[in-house]
Design an enzyme around this catalytic site. Structure first.
Site, PDB file in Angstrom:
ATOM      1  N   SER A 142       6.736  -3.298   8.264  1.00  0.00           N
ATOM      2  CA  SER A 142       5.585  -4.307   7.861  1.00  0.00           C
ATOM      3  C   SER A 142       6.400  -5.341   6.953  1.00  0.00           C
ATOM      4  O   SER A 142       7.352  -5.051   6.234  1.00  0.00           O
ATOM      5  CB  SER A 142       4.897  -3.266   7.085  1.00  0.00           C
ATOM      6  OG  SER A 142       3.977  -4.130   6.019  1.00  0.00           O
TER       7      SER A 142
ATOM      8  N   TYR B 181       4.543   3.588   0.452  1.00  0.00           N
ATOM      9  CA  TYR B 181       4.592   3.055   1.970  1.00  0.00           C
ATOM     10  C   TYR B 181       5.529   1.819   2.127  1.00  0.00           C
ATOM     11  O   TYR B 181       6.152   1.684   2.797  1.00  0.00           O
ATOM     12  CB  TYR B 181       3.177   2.519   2.242  1.00  0.00           C
ATOM     13  CG  TYR B 181       2.993   1.541   3.323  1.00  0.00           C
ATOM     14  CD1 TYR B 181       2.960   2.318   4.607  1.00  0.00           C
ATOM     15  CD2 TYR B 181       2.631   0.356   3.265  1.00  0.00           C
ATOM     16  CE1 TYR B 181       2.696   1.586   5.902  1.00  0.00           C
ATOM     17  CE2 TYR B 181       2.518  -0.432   4.466  1.00  0.00           C
ATOM     18  CZ  TYR B 181       2.768   0.453   5.759  1.00  0.00           C
ATOM     19  OH  TYR B 181       2.521  -0.401   7.034  1.00  0.00           O
TER      20      TYR B 181
HETATM   21  N1  NAP Z   1      -2.297  -2.286  10.913  1.00  0.00           N
HETATM   22  C1  NAP Z   1      -1.761  -3.095  10.072  1.00  0.00           C
HETATM   23  O1  NAP Z   1      -2.518  -4.054   9.226  1.00  0.00           O
HETATM   24  C2  NAP Z   1      -0.020  -2.999   9.759  1.00  0.00           C
HETATM   25  C3  NAP Z   1       0.493  -3.883   9.139  1.00  0.00           C
HETATM   26  C4  NAP Z   1       1.838  -3.848   8.918  1.00  0.00           C
HETATM   27  C5  NAP Z   1       2.612  -2.848   9.502  1.00  0.00           C
HETATM   28  N2  NAP Z   1       1.621  -1.697  10.372  1.00  0.00           N
HETATM   29  C6  NAP Z   1       2.379  -0.618  10.703  1.00  0.00           C
HETATM   30  O2  NAP Z   1       2.153  -0.541  12.281  1.00  0.00           O
HETATM   31  C7  NAP Z   1       2.204   0.676  12.678  1.00  0.00           C
HETATM   32  C8  NAP Z   1       0.836   0.935  13.517  1.00  0.00           C
HETATM   33  O3  NAP Z   1      -0.141   0.926  12.496  1.00  0.00           O
HETATM   34  P1  NAP Z   1      -1.462   0.936  13.001  1.00  0.00           P
HETATM   35  O4  NAP Z   1      -2.445  -0.016  12.020  1.00  0.00           O
HETATM   36  O5  NAP Z   1      -1.641   0.378  14.575  1.00  0.00           O
HETATM   37  O6  NAP Z   1      -2.202   2.455  13.019  1.00  0.00           O
HETATM   38  P2  NAP Z   1      -3.270   3.143  13.492  1.00  0.00           P
HETATM   39  O7  NAP Z   1      -4.548   2.421  13.976  1.00  0.00           O
HETATM   40  O8  NAP Z   1      -3.822   4.111  12.393  1.00  0.00           O
HETATM   41  O9  NAP Z   1      -2.903   3.944  14.624  1.00  0.00           O
HETATM   42  C9  NAP Z   1      -1.879   5.022  14.360  1.00  0.00           C
HETATM   43  C10 NAP Z   1      -1.490   5.778  15.664  1.00  0.00           C
HETATM   44  O10 NAP Z   1      -0.647   6.951  15.475  1.00  0.00           O
HETATM   45  C11 NAP Z   1      -1.135   8.164  15.317  1.00  0.00           C
HETATM   46  N3  NAP Z   1      -1.004   8.660  14.204  1.00  0.00           N
HETATM   47  C12 NAP Z   1      -1.133   8.524  13.085  1.00  0.00           C
HETATM   48  N4  NAP Z   1      -0.973   9.720  12.278  1.00  0.00           N
HETATM   49  C13 NAP Z   1       0.006  10.345  12.913  1.00  0.00           C
HETATM   50  C14 NAP Z   1       0.541  11.672  12.798  1.00  0.00           C
HETATM   51  N5  NAP Z   1       0.840  12.169  11.359  1.00  0.00           N
HETATM   52  N6  NAP Z   1       1.256  12.189  13.702  1.00  0.00           N
HETATM   53  C15 NAP Z   1       1.415  11.696  15.064  1.00  0.00           C
HETATM   54  N7  NAP Z   1       0.557  10.507  15.264  1.00  0.00           N
HETATM   55  C16 NAP Z   1      -0.026   9.871  14.360  1.00  0.00           C
HETATM   56  C17 NAP Z   1      -2.910   7.977  15.788  1.00  0.00           C
HETATM   57  O11 NAP Z   1      -3.212   8.789  16.649  1.00  0.00           O
HETATM   58  P3  NAP Z   1      -4.004  10.323  15.999  1.00  0.00           P
HETATM   59  O12 NAP Z   1      -4.884   9.665  15.106  1.00  0.00           O
HETATM   60  O13 NAP Z   1      -4.540  10.758  17.196  1.00  0.00           O
HETATM   61  O14 NAP Z   1      -2.746  11.030  15.572  1.00  0.00           O
HETATM   62  C18 NAP Z   1      -2.614   6.399  16.474  1.00  0.00           C
HETATM   63  O15 NAP Z   1      -2.158   6.728  17.905  1.00  0.00           O
HETATM   64  C19 NAP Z   1       2.360   1.591  11.432  1.00  0.00           C
HETATM   65  O16 NAP Z   1       3.857   1.793  11.416  1.00  0.00           O
HETATM   66  C20 NAP Z   1       2.039   0.579  10.374  1.00  0.00           C
HETATM   67  O17 NAP Z   1       2.767   0.763   9.186  1.00  0.00           O
HETATM   68  C21 NAP Z   1       0.447  -1.973  10.423  1.00  0.00           C
END
Ligand code: NAP
Length: 307
Positions: free
Chosen positions: A186, A199
């Protein structure tokens, strides 16, 4: 004497300017190399499979769809079986690739043998350590509900999984002399992030771990890369953030990210506003970001009271 001194200063000045011009040129070269119009990395030269943790939603899902579209077989790991099954169906209806899924919770430690059993049969070209968690709103550590469990889960999901999967899959990549390990970090991993303290710390860990691995395995043929998004409209942030011209949908971010994979050590992809945000974090004094976070905490409190 004075003129000697002046000429030294002049040479030093030229060197500094040349250094920054070189850095700026490198930065723009990366943006061009990773643009939407650039050629996607030829993943298949390293193997047929892409493994994506947290690949059933958000950025992970978007990347998985991009890999499948490029002809790669995909292995998706996440918790919810139903979501994984739906995704398998969706991919198979759209692309002629193999799909494997495994329902695992990365906050647990006893899941790795099951993963090892699955990956040992696959020739993995790309590992995407994407799974990550945080609390949705900015909040001080002790105000996080059930802070002990939260801390344990964040450390396991954001960092332990990264180390375990890298150590599990790297040996097959080094023995084939090729592969890509992509760690989804991030932008806040590159700064100090009050109110997302743990985080942010796990994301900084991800950044330094990636760079250290890149150095340690520089002769192995394996590429280590950090992709550091800024805010992206995924289910994780859906309650407070909709996509707009500065905030990409996860599908759009996936299109930028797939073009970046394998091409740089650290990238925000070529999505303009994520680069602008990263640049602001580098250039502006920390206090500007800290005050913005404090304002975020106040706004979140006001919203909670309204609800
Ligand atoms: N969105 C943002 O603004 C943003 C910004 C910077 C960085 N990021 C990074 O990008 C990455 C993806 O983020 P996202 O926003 O796409 O997340 P998201 O929309 O919450 O998607 C999370 C995915 O991970 C799975 N997951 C969540 N907790 C889990 C666990 N304990 N064990 C196994 N699977 C799990 C979820 O499926 P299930 O719920 O079915 O497990 C889903 O497939 C992360 O590392 C995040 O820190 C995101």
């Amino acid at each position: 004497m004075i003129s000697g001194c002046t000429s030294y200063l002049w040479v030093a000045g030229v060197c500094v300017v040349a250094y920054y011009l070189f850095k700026i040129a490198k930065y723009f070269a990366r943006l061009c190399n990773e643009s939407l119009w650039s050629k996607t990395f030829d993943f298949q030269k390293y193997g047929n499979w892409a493994v994506v943790t947290g690949g059933s939603d958000g950025i992970g899902k978007a990347l998985t769809m991009e890999f499948a579209q490029s002809g790669m077989n995909v292995f998706i790991l996440a918790r919810t079986k139903q979501k994984l099954e739906n995704m398998e169906k969706e991919i198979k209806s759209m692309y002629k690739v193999s799909v494997k899924t495994l329902a695992v919770d990365f906050s647990k430690e006893d899941i790795y043998q099951a993963i090892q059993d699955e990956v040992s049969e696959l020739d993995i070209a790309v590992l995407v350590n994407n799974v990550g968690m945080t609390h949705p709103e900015p909040i001080a550590l002790l105000d996080v509900p059930n802070v002990e469990k939260y801390s344990n889960d964040v450390i396991h999901v954001n960092t332990f999984a990264l180390m375990k999967l890298t150590a599990m899959i790297l040996p097959q990549m080094t023995s084939r002399k090729g592969g890509i390990v992509v760690n989804v970090s991030s932008v806040i991993g590159s700064t100090i992030s009050p109110f997302f303290a743990l985080y942010g710390a796990t994301k900084s860990c991800m950044n330094t771990f990636t760079e250290a691995m890149r150095q340690e395995y520089s002769d192995s043929g394996v590429i280590f890369q950090c992709i550091a998004p800024a805010i992206t409209a995924t289910p994780a942030v859906a309650s407070r953030t909709k996509s707009n011209f500065m905030i990409p949908s996860s599908a759009l971010f996936g299109k930028y990210a797939i073009k970046a994979i394998g091409k740089s050590a650290y990238t925000n992809t070529s999505f303009l506003w994520h680069n602008v945000f990263q640049l602001m974090l580098y250039v502006l004094p920390n206090v500007v970001f800290f005050n913005a976070m404090r304002k975020g905490v106040e706004d979140a409190l006001i919203n909670t009271k309204k609800e």
